[in-house]
Scaffold this motif. Structure first.
Motif, PDB file in Angstrom:
ATOM      1  N   THR A 137       0.842  -1.195   0.000  1.00 20.77           N
ATOM      2  CA  THR A 137       0.000   0.000   0.000  1.00 20.77           C
ATOM      3  C   THR A 137       0.873   1.240   0.000  1.00 20.77           C
ATOM      4  O   THR A 137       2.036   1.209   0.428  1.00 20.77           O
ATOM      5  CB  THR A 137      -0.920   0.051   1.236  1.00 20.77           C
ATOM      6  N   TYR A 138       0.298   2.338  -0.501  1.00 20.42           N
ATOM      7  CA  TYR A 138       0.956   3.636  -0.443  1.00 20.42           C
ATOM      8  C   TYR A 138      -0.078   4.677  -0.064  1.00 20.42           C
ATOM      9  O   TYR A 138      -1.167   4.729  -0.645  1.00 20.42           O
ATOM     10  CB  TYR A 138       1.572   3.991  -1.796  1.00 20.42           C
ATOM     11  N   LYS A 139       0.247   5.482   0.925  1.00 21.58           N
ATOM     12  CA  LYS A 139      -0.626   6.571   1.351  1.00 21.58           C
ATOM     13  C   LYS A 139       0.237   7.795   1.573  1.00 21.58           C
ATOM     14  O   LYS A 139       1.093   7.803   2.458  1.00 21.58           O
ATOM     15  CB  LYS A 139      -1.362   6.210   2.643  1.00 21.58           C
ATOM     16  N   ASN A 141       1.541  11.323   2.915  1.00 26.46           N
ATOM     17  CA  ASN A 141       1.356  11.971   4.206  1.00 26.46           C
ATOM     18  C   ASN A 141       1.915  13.384   4.150  1.00 26.46           C
ATOM     19  O   ASN A 141       3.018  13.609   3.656  1.00 26.46           O
ATOM     20  CB  ASN A 141       2.083  11.202   5.318  1.00 26.46           C
ATOM     21  N   GLU A 336       7.786  11.310   4.749  1.00 28.56           N
ATOM     22  CA  GLU A 336       7.182  10.324   3.853  1.00 28.56           C
ATOM     23  C   GLU A 336       8.137   9.179   3.572  1.00 28.56           C
ATOM     24  O   GLU A 336       7.736   8.058   3.320  1.00 28.56           O
ATOM     25  CB  GLU A 336       6.759  10.985   2.543  1.00 28.56           C
ATOM     26  N   TYR A 339       7.816   5.597   5.101  1.00 24.72           N
ATOM     27  CA  TYR A 339       6.748   4.682   4.724  1.00 24.72           C
ATOM     28  C   TYR A 339       7.190   3.765   3.593  1.00 24.72           C
ATOM     29  O   TYR A 339       7.911   4.165   2.687  1.00 24.72           O
ATOM     30  CB  TYR A 339       5.497   5.463   4.294  1.00 24.72           C
ATOM     31  N   HIS A 368      -7.305   4.939  -5.302  1.00 20.01           N
ATOM     32  CA  HIS A 368      -8.390   5.649  -4.629  1.00 20.01           C
ATOM     33  C   HIS A 368      -8.366   7.129  -5.014  1.00 20.01           C
ATOM     34  O   HIS A 368      -7.306   7.761  -5.065  1.00 20.01           O
ATOM     35  CB  HIS A 368      -8.263   5.502  -3.115  1.00 20.01           C
ATOM     36  N   LYS A 399     -12.993   4.517  -6.603  1.00 20.07           N
ATOM     37  CA  LYS A 399     -11.737   3.787  -6.761  1.00 20.07           C
ATOM     38  C   LYS A 399     -11.678   3.166  -8.150  1.00 20.07           C
ATOM     39  O   LYS A 399     -12.695   2.712  -8.691  1.00 20.07           O
ATOM     40  CB  LYS A 399     -11.567   2.723  -5.677  1.00 20.07           C
ATOM     41  N   GLY A 450      -3.263   9.205  -5.455  1.00 19.81           N
ATOM     42  CA  GLY A 450      -3.299   9.451  -4.029  1.00 19.81           C
ATOM     43  C   GLY A 450      -2.991   8.151  -3.312  1.00 19.81           C
ATOM     44  O   GLY A 450      -1.882   7.639  -3.367  1.00 19.81           O
ATOM     45  N   ASP A 451      -4.023   7.569  -2.658  1.00 21.54           N
ATOM     46  CA  ASP A 451      -3.841   6.266  -2.009  1.00 21.54           C
ATOM     47  C   ASP A 451      -3.840   5.165  -3.060  1.00 21.54           C
ATOM     48  O   ASP A 451      -4.665   5.165  -3.984  1.00 21.54           O
ATOM     49  CB  ASP A 451      -4.974   6.002  -1.012  1.00 21.54           C
ATOM     50  N   SER A 453      -3.268   0.733  -3.445  1.00 23.70           N
ATOM     51  CA  SER A 453      -2.966  -0.599  -2.919  1.00 23.70           C
ATOM     52  C   SER A 453      -2.895  -1.556  -4.096  1.00 23.70           C
ATOM     53  O   SER A 453      -3.539  -1.347  -5.123  1.00 23.70           O
ATOM     54  CB  SER A 453      -4.026  -1.056  -1.913  1.00 23.70           C
TER      55      SER A 453
END
Length: 463
Positions: A137-139, A141, A336, A339, A368, A399, A450-451, A453
């Motif tokens: 996953t990547y989110k 921040n 960042e 992460y 997303h 999504k 953005g987000d 997965s």
């Protein structure tokens, strides 16, 4: 030796084929691999024309109702379960847990045998290779949220290994040598004057090892990188394990040859590995000397084991000593780079085993919103191997799901209320279409997102 076989149906119901009161599989076959080879013969020579993987089948005897007086009711339970195809075989062995999608080919039904049991033939046709699903996953921040940490006195990654210099009589290390195995702490060499050397020796057909199991908790999806100096004494066992990493219920071995060490290697060589943790658990590290040669005694030398979170490129070239601790300062922001998948870039190690039958593993990507015109690339260094993208707006709460899994290929935009729209016509035709993760080490980079997965299947023609 089979440890356990079970099967899932489409509804998520599980059938355990090792339940001795209900269903027991035995005389299992078909877990290997078979090819259809077409060749052209020229005098005494043969030219390969084509090679096709044959449809695999799991064949077995099924014992129903052992140790039970309700054989007919149990068999009816089997039919209710099979009423929701397709299925996924779960195959658990000493090397891990593997999955394989399948459909029913044959299940006989004869009269109840003596002892009030049924003994039947059962066959499943496989639809996929064996596989493990690996997720990332990547989110993104902002710099204003969270509780960031900077380690006191140094900005370099901190070594997560307890007692990497083998001090204080091997504190934090446990000896698991065989009765004839020995270890010796040697003085540092001139090139690294602060680092003791651990010499492990074992007799013929014996294993000596040290384990560092200090309770480091790791999470599924964490990328860890490990480095250690290794040396041998003209060791003929250069294709034997010397490093074992463990996480949760899984583990992986690394051999001399994985690090470029051969039978003639005598000087220290810096061995480096990088891997993604497949499950939550407690990390363990083993340094191994395994003597499978005819020599009466054989040795391996280790120096400066180092473990950091992140890719191997983040590992400092010089050593940062010390033990893991909570010795850090806390600041009200998050870097960042702390992460996994920083900036949406993932380093992937795909250990699939295709034996020439395929060139990459399928992947399902979920982007997303909000974002516009997202795209992603697979790179080998700076070279783009594959890419895919969509000229589409993904609003907040929506999504985009793109899958190259053969049984579930799709390009869908899914609204918050579950409404699904096909977006295959919005695919960016300047790119190479649906991607597959090649074997080995590659980079997967996301852009305009953005987000994110994604889940990819590390596949194995046979295990």
């Amino acid at each position: 030796m089979i440890r356990k076989i079970s099967i899932l149906n489409e509804k998520g119901d599980l059938l355990d084929f090792s339940d001795r009161e209900k269903f027991l599989l035995y005389d299992v076959s078909g877990l290997g691999v078979e090819f259809d080879n077409k060749v052209d013969i020229f005098n005494a020579s043969v030219l390969m024309n084509s090679q096709n993987l044959k449809l695999g089948q799991l064949k077995a005897k099924l014992l129903v109702g052992q140790n039970s007086v309700n054989g007919y009711e149990i068999f009816s339970e089997m039919f209710r379960f099979l009423n929701s195809p397709p299925y996924t075989v779960i195959y658990e062995t000493d090397t891990g847990v593997f999955y394989r999608d399948c459909v029913l080919n044959k299940l006989t039904k004869s009269d109840m045998k003596k002892g009030r049991v049924f003994i039947e033939d059962i066959i499943f046709d496989f639809l996929t290779p064996f596989y493990k699903e690996i997720s990332e996953t990547y989110k993104p921040n902002s710099d204003t949220e969270g509780d960031g940490k900077i380690y006191a006195g140094d900005s370099k990654p901190r070594n997560l290994i307890a007692n990497p210099n083998f001090l204080n009589n091997m504190e934090s290390w446990d000896n698991t040598s065989d009765p004839e195995g020995t270890y010796q702490l040697q003085a540092p060499a001139s090139d690294k004057p602060n680092s003791n050397i651990l010499k492990l020796t074992s007799s013929n057909n014996k294993l000596s090892s040290f384990i560092n199991a200090w309770g480091l908790k790791v999470r599924k999806g964490d990328r860890l990188s490990f480095r250690v100096d290794i040396k041998t004494d003209n060791n003929p066992d250069y294709d034997r394990p010397v490093i074992r990493v463990g996480y949760g219920t899984g583990e992986k071995n690394y051999k001399y040859s994985d690090f470029g060490i051969t039978a003639s290697s005598s000087g220290f060589k810096t061995a480096t590995i990088s891997f993604v943790v497949p499950e939550d658990g407690v990390f363990q590290l083993y340094l191994i000397n395994q003597n499978w040669s005819t020599l009466s005694a054989m040795s391996t030398y280790f120096r400066e084991p180092m473990l950091t979170r992140g890719d191997v490129s983040d590992m400092p070239s010089d050593f940062y000593s010390g033990k893991p601790s909570n010795n850090y300062y806390a600041y009200p922001f998050v870097y960042e780079s702390d992460y996994n998948g920083k900036s949406g870039v993932f380093q992937i190690e795909n250990n699939s085993v295709y034996i020439g039958s395929a060139k990459g593993s399928p992947v399902e990507i979920t982007v997303h919103g909000p974002c516009t015109n997202p795209y992603w690339e697979i790179l080998d260094g700076s070279k783009v191997l594959q890419s895919d993208g969509y000229n589409v707006d993904v609003p907040d709460g929506y999504k985009l799901v793109v899958s190259s899994i053969v049984q579930n290929q799709r390009m869908k935009l899914i609204a918050p209320d579950g409404t699904i729209s096909d977006v295959y016509q919005q695919q960016d035709l300047s790119r190479s279409n649906l991607i597959a993760i090649p074997e080995g080490y590659v980079t997967l980079a996301f852009h305009n997102v953005g987000d994110v997965s994604f889940v990819y299947r590390e596949e194995y023609i046979t295990v």
